[in-house]
Design an enzyme around this catalytic site. Structure first.
Site, mmCIF file in Angstrom:
data_model
loop_
_atom_site.group_PDB
_atom_site.id
_atom_site.type_symbol
_atom_site.label_atom_id
_atom_site.label_comp_id
_atom_site.label_asym_id
_atom_site.label_seq_id
_atom_site.Cartn_x
_atom_site.Cartn_y
_atom_site.Cartn_z
ATOM 1 C CG ASP A 13 6.960 0.573 -1.223
ATOM 2 O OD1 ASP A 13 5.951 1.208 -1.622
ATOM 3 O OD2 ASP A 13 7.130 -0.534 -0.966
ATOM 4 N N GLY A 15 9.380 5.807 -4.205
ATOM 5 C CA GLY A 15 9.377 7.383 -4.504
ATOM 6 C C GLY A 15 8.725 7.760 -5.585
ATOM 7 C CE LYS A 16 6.356 3.169 -8.570
ATOM 8 N NZ LYS A 16 7.113 2.441 -7.198
ATOM 9 C CG ASN A 38 -1.637 -3.668 -5.573
ATOM 10 O OD1 ASN A 38 -2.059 -2.842 -6.271
ATOM 11 N ND2 ASN A 38 -1.217 -4.793 -6.024
ATOM 12 C CB ALA A 39 0.230 0.844 -6.443
ATOM 13 N N GLY A 40 0.576 2.580 -3.772
ATOM 14 C CA GLY A 40 0.407 3.671 -3.125
ATOM 15 C C GLY A 40 1.276 4.720 -3.321
ATOM 16 C CG HIS A 41 2.320 7.221 -6.382
ATOM 17 N ND1 HIS A 41 2.959 6.144 -6.247
ATOM 18 C CD2 HIS A 41 1.636 6.978 -7.473
ATOM 19 C CE1 HIS A 41 3.459 5.817 -7.455
ATOM 20 N NE2 HIS A 41 2.308 6.252 -8.347
ATOM 21 C CD GLN A 222 1.987 -2.906 -7.864
ATOM 22 O OE1 GLN A 222 1.813 -2.686 -9.026
ATOM 23 N NE2 GLN A 222 1.125 -2.802 -6.933
ATOM 24 C CB THR A 237 2.260 -7.168 -8.271
ATOM 25 O OG1 THR A 237 0.823 -6.746 -8.212
ATOM 26 C CG2 THR A 237 2.865 -6.412 -9.581
ATOM 27 N N GLY A 300 0.808 0.620 5.754
ATOM 28 C CA GLY A 300 1.334 0.655 6.976
ATOM 29 C C GLY A 300 2.544 -0.099 7.316
ATOM 30 N NE ARG A 301 2.242 -5.206 3.823
ATOM 31 C CZ ARG A 301 1.979 -6.121 3.006
ATOM 32 N NH1 ARG A 301 2.132 -7.370 3.235
ATOM 33 N NH2 ARG A 301 1.672 -5.827 1.727
ATOM 34 C CB VAL A 412 18.047 16.090 -1.788
ATOM 35 C CG1 VAL A 412 19.049 15.729 -2.586
ATOM 36 C CG2 VAL A 412 17.448 17.519 -2.547
#
Ligand code: GDP
Length: 427
Positions: A13, A15-16, A38-41, A222, A237, A300-301, A412
């Site tokens: 997480d 910000g990749k 399971n990953a999310g961008h 991840q 993971t 959403g955790r 930024v």
């Protein structure tokens, strides 16, 4: 830029998604090499927000070849959901390629994921219960089904064997109901024909592209501390988000990687369980979570938030062989004063500088901090390092000093263009 591996250096997480999107503009091919949905961008383009779980972020550009490598585990239902969602928004996916060697997630993997988390009780890993871990378990146990299997005439027989075994496991070990072969077969047969046009030997495509001097971006999901070997085991993971994972998960040799860019948030976050030395459990942590919108893209955790930890990033610098850092979300720290940077831990009266393998040691570590006065000026419009407020620059310099890795890019804001380029690394 020839080939760049982009890796998360904290607990994911970082910000990749945005950085990948930013770098994808300069690449010809963008490759996912590990993980699953399971990953999310989250990528923001203009006024639109895109949430990607399986598709490489380069998919948002019409002219990039996007590869889902052999190291990824694919839930075809999720893949087609994502493809359809993008198609509805006007994107073409003609340049998507899927490795024939990638493993499939099947419905019994999701059931096993949930059953296994239940069994762990209070010791839960905090998986997303999407079947990713069990799919990788099958891969290592040599009982997995690959994309190529789905397309082969052996599929009915391979699936029947797998379903029989998994149903026994579900009922006899976990006391759960299994899956129905006919239903799974019908569902996956439907995917086979839709998947076929995308499927190829992606390692071969990459090797040809590299030989032609094309620019390749390997997009990690991840982060280093979630790596199966180098992370905070067992709260990790089931794959290899580190730079070494690129070779295995994309099918290229180590000499194919010119440059490793580590993405680090200007602070630290963690989702799920496990020790987190610089965690801010109180009001400040909550404030950073709200401001940084620290809620999981996939689940959403809420993410746990804390100070920047240079011990973690030094560990990541070593195991990934980082060339530079990209520091994201510096804007979120505006108005936080003073800022703290963790340079080491105190453990049983001794100062330690290296990230421990033992979680019980990590749990007892007290962070040691350097303080930097904060800044109050809005930095979201800044595009040059020298235009950052003095204390923001000091904060970045201190991170370079404590981690030993130069910072090449600073985020930024959420938009593509909200990036300070400190080193023009990409030609
Ligand atoms: P990833 O899994 O590493 O791609 O991280 P996520 O996409 O889950 O989380 C990153 C979140 O931070 C997304 O909502 C991004 O839009 C946002 N983001 C990325 N870079 C920056 C930045 O420099 N500043 C701010 N404020 N938000 C950012």
């Amino acid at each position: 830029m020839a080939t760049v591996a982009l890796v998360g250096v904290q607990w994911g997480d970082e910000g990749k998604g945005k950085v990948t999107d930013f770098l994808a503009a300069r690449a010809d091919l963008v490759v996912r090499y590990q993980g699953g949905n399971n990953a999310g961008h989250t990528v923001v383009v203009g006024e639109e927000e895109f949430r990607l779980h399986l598709l490489p972020s380069g998919i948002l550009y019409p002219d990039k070849t996007c590869i889902i490598g052999n190291g990824v585990v694919i839930d075809p239902a999720v893949l087609f959901e994502e493809i359809e969602a993008l198609t509805r928004r006007g994107f073409t996916l003609a340049r998507l390629l899927v490795s024939e060697r990638a493993h499939l997630i099947l419905p019994y993997h999701r059931l096993l994921d949930a059953a296994e988390e239940e069994r762990r009780g209070r010791g839960q890993i905090g998986t997303t219960r999407r079947g990713i871990g069990p799919a990788y378990t099958d891969k290592a146990a040599r009982t997995g089904l690959r994309v190529i299997d789905l397309l082969s005439e052996d599929f009915p027989h391979l699936l029947a064997e797998a379903v029989d075994y998994k149903n026994q496991l579900l009922s006899k070990v976990y006391g759960k109901e299994g899956v129905k072969y006919e239903e799974v077969y019908r569902e996956y047969q439907g995917y086979a024909e839709r998947l076929r046009p995308y499927v190829t030997d992606t390692s071969l495509v990459l090797s040809q592209s590299l030989a032609e001097g094309r620019h390749v971006l390997f997009e990690g999901a991840q982060g280093t501390l979630l790596d199966l070997d180098h992370g905070t085991y067992p709260f990790v993971t089931s794959s290899y988000p580190t730079a070494g994972g690129v070779c295995i998960g994309a099918g290229v040799g180590p000499r194919a990687i010119d440059y490793v860019l580590g993405v680090a948030k200007a602070y630290t976050t963690r989702v799920g369980e496990g020790p987190f030395p610089t965690e801010l459990p109180g009001e400040l942590g909550r404030e950073i979570r709200e401001r940084g919108r620290e809620f999981g893209t996939t689940t959403g955790r809420p993410r746990r938030c804390g100070w920047f930890d240079a011990v973690i990033v030094r560990h990541a610098a070593r195991v990934n062989g980082l060339s530079h850092l990209c520091l994201t979300k510096l804007d979120v720290l505006t108005g936080v004063a003073p800022l703290k940077l963790c340079y080491g831990y105190r453990y049983r009266g001794e100062e330690i500088r290296e990230f421990p393998a033992s979680l019980s040691v990590l749990r007892s570590c007290q962070p040691l901090y350097e303080e930097i006065p904060g800044w109050t000026e809005d930095v979201s419009q800044v595009r040059r390092l020298e235009d950052l407020p003095y204390n923001a620059r000091r904060y970045v310099e201190k991170i370079e000093e404590l981690t030993g890795v130069p910072v090449a890019l600073i985020g930024v804001g959420v938009r593509r263009e909200q990036m300070i380029i400190c080193h023009s690394l990409f030609s």
